[in-house]
Design a protein around this motif. Structure first.
Motif, PDB file in Angstrom:
ATOM      1  N   VAL A  16       0.857  -1.179   0.000  1.00  0.00           N
ATOM      2  CA  VAL A  16       0.000   0.000   0.000  1.00  0.00           C
ATOM      3  C   VAL A  16       0.896   1.233   0.000  1.00  0.00           C
ATOM      4  O   VAL A  16       2.034   1.184   0.474  1.00  0.00           O
ATOM      5  CB  VAL A  16      -0.966   0.034   1.205  1.00  0.00           C
ATOM      6  CG1 VAL A  16      -1.959  -1.112   1.143  1.00  0.00           C
ATOM      7  CG2 VAL A  16      -0.210   0.013   2.516  1.00  0.00           C
ATOM      8  N   ILE A  17       0.393   2.327  -0.537  1.00  0.00           N
ATOM      9  CA  ILE A  17       1.141   3.574  -0.580  1.00  0.00           C
ATOM     10  C   ILE A  17       0.673   4.455   0.581  1.00  0.00           C
ATOM     11  O   ILE A  17      -0.528   4.720   0.728  1.00  0.00           O
ATOM     12  CB  ILE A  17       0.930   4.315  -1.923  1.00  0.00           C
ATOM     13  CG1 ILE A  17       1.266   3.417  -3.112  1.00  0.00           C
ATOM     14  CG2 ILE A  17       1.727   5.617  -1.939  1.00  0.00           C
ATOM     15  CD1 ILE A  17       2.711   2.969  -3.182  1.00  0.00           C
ATOM     16  N   LEU A  18       1.626   4.868   1.425  1.00  0.00           N
ATOM     17  CA  LEU A  18       1.342   5.738   2.568  1.00  0.00           C
ATOM     18  C   LEU A  18       2.374   6.849   2.651  1.00  0.00           C
ATOM     19  O   LEU A  18       3.525   6.668   2.246  1.00  0.00           O
ATOM     20  CB  LEU A  18       1.401   4.943   3.884  1.00  0.00           C
ATOM     21  CG  LEU A  18       0.389   3.838   4.110  1.00  0.00           C
ATOM     22  CD1 LEU A  18       0.714   3.097   5.406  1.00  0.00           C
ATOM     23  CD2 LEU A  18      -1.012   4.420   4.188  1.00  0.00           C
ATOM     24  N   GLU A  19       1.968   7.973   3.202  1.00  0.00           N
ATOM     25  CA  GLU A  19       2.885   9.071   3.507  1.00  0.00           C
ATOM     26  C   GLU A  19       3.293   8.868   4.969  1.00  0.00           C
ATOM     27  O   GLU A  19       2.458   8.916   5.863  1.00  0.00           O
ATOM     28  CB  GLU A  19       2.146  10.400   3.320  1.00  0.00           C
ATOM     29  CG  GLU A  19       3.009  11.615   3.319  1.00  0.00           C
ATOM     30  CD  GLU A  19       3.709  11.875   1.976  1.00  0.00           C
ATOM     31  OE1 GLU A  19       4.684  12.633   1.997  1.00  0.00           O
ATOM     32  OE2 GLU A  19       3.300  11.322   0.939  1.00  0.00           O
ATOM     33  N   LEU A  20       4.594   8.596   5.206  1.00  0.00           N
ATOM     34  CA  LEU A  20       5.068   8.313   6.570  1.00  0.00           C
ATOM     35  C   LEU A  20       6.049   9.387   7.030  1.00  0.00           C
ATOM     36  O   LEU A  20       6.843   9.896   6.232  1.00  0.00           O
ATOM     37  CB  LEU A  20       5.775   6.956   6.616  1.00  0.00           C
ATOM     38  CG  LEU A  20       4.924   5.722   6.349  1.00  0.00           C
ATOM     39  CD1 LEU A  20       5.806   4.475   6.314  1.00  0.00           C
ATOM     40  CD2 LEU A  20       3.843   5.577   7.401  1.00  0.00           C
ATOM     41  N   ASP A  57      10.553   1.943  -0.708  1.00  0.00           N
ATOM     42  CA  ASP A  57      10.011   0.665  -0.243  1.00  0.00           C
ATOM     43  C   ASP A  57      10.274   0.514   1.247  1.00  0.00           C
ATOM     44  O   ASP A  57      11.401   0.716   1.714  1.00  0.00           O
ATOM     45  CB  ASP A  57      10.664  -0.490  -1.006  1.00  0.00           C
ATOM     46  CG  ASP A  57      10.317  -0.449  -2.471  1.00  0.00           C
ATOM     47  OD1 ASP A  57       9.116  -0.461  -2.787  1.00  0.00           O
ATOM     48  OD2 ASP A  57      11.241  -0.378  -3.302  1.00  0.00           O
ATOM     49  N   VAL A  58       9.218   0.153   1.964  1.00  0.00           N
ATOM     50  CA  VAL A  58       9.290   0.037   3.412  1.00  0.00           C
ATOM     51  C   VAL A  58       8.657  -1.287   3.832  1.00  0.00           C
ATOM     52  O   VAL A  58       7.619  -1.683   3.288  1.00  0.00           O
ATOM     53  CB  VAL A  58       8.567   1.227   4.093  1.00  0.00           C
ATOM     54  CG1 VAL A  58       8.468   1.045   5.586  1.00  0.00           C
ATOM     55  CG2 VAL A  58       9.278   2.535   3.767  1.00  0.00           C
ATOM     56  N   LEU A  59       9.274  -1.940   4.783  1.00  0.00           N
ATOM     57  CA  LEU A  59       8.734  -3.163   5.377  1.00  0.00           C
ATOM     58  C   LEU A  59       8.147  -2.796   6.734  1.00  0.00           C
ATOM     59  O   LEU A  59       8.825  -2.171   7.552  1.00  0.00           O
ATOM     60  CB  LEU A  59       9.852  -4.200   5.540  1.00  0.00           C
ATOM     61  CG  LEU A  59       9.481  -5.541   6.151  1.00  0.00           C
ATOM     62  CD1 LEU A  59       8.543  -6.310   5.223  1.00  0.00           C
ATOM     63  CD2 LEU A  59      10.737  -6.361   6.423  1.00  0.00           C
ATOM     64  N   GLU A  60       6.881  -3.138   6.972  1.00  0.00           N
ATOM     65  CA  GLU A  60       6.238  -2.871   8.260  1.00  0.00           C
ATOM     66  C   GLU A  60       6.139  -4.172   9.040  1.00  0.00           C
ATOM     67  O   GLU A  60       5.621  -5.173   8.544  1.00  0.00           O
ATOM     68  CB  GLU A  60       4.840  -2.277   8.050  1.00  0.00           C
ATOM     69  CG  GLU A  60       4.123  -1.923   9.343  1.00  0.00           C
ATOM     70  CD  GLU A  60       3.239  -3.033   9.861  1.00  0.00           C
ATOM     71  OE1 GLU A  60       3.200  -3.233  11.088  1.00  0.00           O
ATOM     72  OE2 GLU A  60       2.594  -3.719   9.053  1.00  0.00           O
ATOM     73  N   ARG A  86       6.626   9.628   0.797  1.00  0.00           N
ATOM     74  CA  ARG A  86       5.684   8.631   0.276  1.00  0.00           C
ATOM     75  C   ARG A  86       6.388   7.277   0.230  1.00  0.00           C
ATOM     76  O   ARG A  86       7.494   7.154  -0.279  1.00  0.00           O
ATOM     77  CB  ARG A  86       5.174   9.037  -1.104  1.00  0.00           C
ATOM     78  CG  ARG A  86       4.009   8.207  -1.569  1.00  0.00           C
ATOM     79  CD  ARG A  86       3.321   8.712  -2.831  1.00  0.00           C
ATOM     80  NE  ARG A  86       4.244   9.171  -3.841  1.00  0.00           N
ATOM     81  CZ  ARG A  86       4.348  10.441  -4.247  1.00  0.00           C
ATOM     82  NH1 ARG A  86       3.578  11.366  -3.745  1.00  0.00           N
ATOM     83  NH2 ARG A  86       5.218  10.768  -5.181  1.00  0.00           N
ATOM     84  N   CYS A  87       5.697   6.250   0.759  1.00  0.00           N
ATOM     85  CA  CYS A  87       6.291   4.915   0.888  1.00  0.00           C
ATOM     86  C   CYS A  87       5.364   3.858   0.314  1.00  0.00           C
ATOM     87  O   CYS A  87       4.141   3.944   0.442  1.00  0.00           O
ATOM     88  CB  CYS A  87       6.511   4.580   2.368  1.00  0.00           C
ATOM     89  SG  CYS A  87       7.557   5.744   3.241  1.00  0.00           S
ATOM     90  N   HIS A 127       9.090  -8.104  -5.195  1.00  0.00           N
ATOM     91  CA  HIS A 127       7.658  -7.867  -5.064  1.00  0.00           C
ATOM     92  C   HIS A 127       7.342  -6.379  -4.949  1.00  0.00           C
ATOM     93  O   HIS A 127       6.304  -5.930  -5.413  1.00  0.00           O
ATOM     94  CB  HIS A 127       7.083  -8.646  -3.882  1.00  0.00           C
ATOM     95  CG  HIS A 127       6.897 -10.081  -4.192  1.00  0.00           C
ATOM     96  ND1 HIS A 127       7.864 -11.021  -3.941  1.00  0.00           N
ATOM     97  CD2 HIS A 127       5.876 -10.737  -4.778  1.00  0.00           C
ATOM     98  CE1 HIS A 127       7.439 -12.198  -4.345  1.00  0.00           C
ATOM     99  NE2 HIS A 127       6.238 -12.056  -4.857  1.00  0.00           N
ATOM    100  N   CYS A 128       8.229  -5.607  -4.340  1.00  0.00           N
ATOM    101  CA  CYS A 128       8.001  -4.164  -4.252  1.00  0.00           C
ATOM    102  C   CYS A 128       8.072  -3.517  -5.623  1.00  0.00           C
ATOM    103  O   CYS A 128       7.290  -2.632  -5.946  1.00  0.00           O
ATOM    104  CB  CYS A 128       9.029  -3.512  -3.331  1.00  0.00           C
ATOM    105  SG  CYS A 128       8.761  -3.899  -1.603  1.00  0.00           S
ATOM    106  N   PHE A 129       9.024  -3.941  -6.455  1.00  0.00           N
ATOM    107  CA  PHE A 129       9.224  -3.330  -7.763  1.00  0.00           C
ATOM    108  C   PHE A 129       8.323  -3.935  -8.832  1.00  0.00           C
ATOM    109  O   PHE A 129       8.187  -3.373  -9.903  1.00  0.00           O
ATOM    110  CB  PHE A 129      10.675  -3.447  -8.207  1.00  0.00           C
ATOM    111  CG  PHE A 129      11.605  -2.641  -7.364  1.00  0.00           C
ATOM    112  CD1 PHE A 129      11.320  -1.338  -7.039  1.00  0.00           C
ATOM    113  CD2 PHE A 129      12.772  -3.205  -6.883  1.00  0.00           C
ATOM    114  CE1 PHE A 129      12.182  -0.580  -6.261  1.00  0.00           C
ATOM    115  CE2 PHE A 129      13.649  -2.466  -6.098  1.00  0.00           C
ATOM    116  CZ  PHE A 129      13.337  -1.154  -5.791  1.00  0.00           C
ATOM    117  N   LEU A 130       7.709  -5.063  -8.550  1.00  0.00           N
ATOM    118  CA  LEU A 130       6.871  -5.732  -9.522  1.00  0.00           C
ATOM    119  C   LEU A 130       5.743  -4.833 -10.013  1.00  0.00           C
ATOM    120  O   LEU A 130       5.396  -4.835 -11.180  1.00  0.00           O
ATOM    121  CB  LEU A 130       6.278  -7.011  -8.913  1.00  0.00           C
ATOM    122  CG  LEU A 130       5.426  -7.887  -9.821  1.00  0.00           C
ATOM    123  CD1 LEU A 130       6.287  -8.428 -10.954  1.00  0.00           C
ATOM    124  CD2 LEU A 130       4.837  -9.023  -9.025  1.00  0.00           C
TER     125      LEU A 130
END
Length: 139
Positions: A16-20, A57-60, A86-87, A127-130
């Motif tokens: 998902v795209i979030l502003e962090l 790209d961020v891993l939560e 933006r992440c 998977h992030c860049f896919l």
């Protein structure tokens, strides 16, 4: 939503795209590398003019955010004094973090676990860049 998950990050397979906030993203690789300052400056100019074009790209994991890519974009935001970035957020587990080489106790780190962690990291990045491949000027 599963207990322990971060607000705004749904329990789904895709990112998902979030502003962090920058200060909420842990950057474990920052102390092991330095950024090309020319590239950072070019990104700063681009971000000022047209904004960030490609999220980092961020891993939560359990509500904590870990950034492993986008080092130049992250630093450009820092130097510009921007509070958020933006992440593209993908959920992970504590096992994912434990299997990465920079989190492990190097005295007990085996050859097999090292290659397993590399495969997991490549899989995460793939998977992030896919869903949104990067162009060279945004890496």
């Amino acid at each position: 939503m599963v207990s322990g998950s971060a607000p705004g990050v749904p329990q789904s397979a895709g990112p998902v795209i979030l502003e962090l906030p920058l200060d909420k993203i842990r950057r474990p690789l920052m102390r092991t590398r330095s950024n090309d300052q020319k590239k950072v400056k070019e990104l700063m100019d681009s971000i000022k003019e047209i904004g960030l074009q490609v999220p980092i790209d961020v891993l939560e994991v359990d509500g904590v955010y870990y950034g492993f890519s986008g080092c130049h974009r992250y630093e450009a935001h820092q130097q510009l004094g921007l509070p958020t970035i933006r992440c593209k957020v993908r959920r992970g587990t504590k096992e994912t973090l434990r299997s990465l080489p920079f989190w492990s106790n190097h005295a007990t780190f085996s050859f097999i676990s090292y290659y397993r962690s590399i495969i997991l990291l490549i899989d995460f990045i793939f998977h992030c860049f896919l869903f949104s491949p990067l162009t060279p000027q945004h890496i």
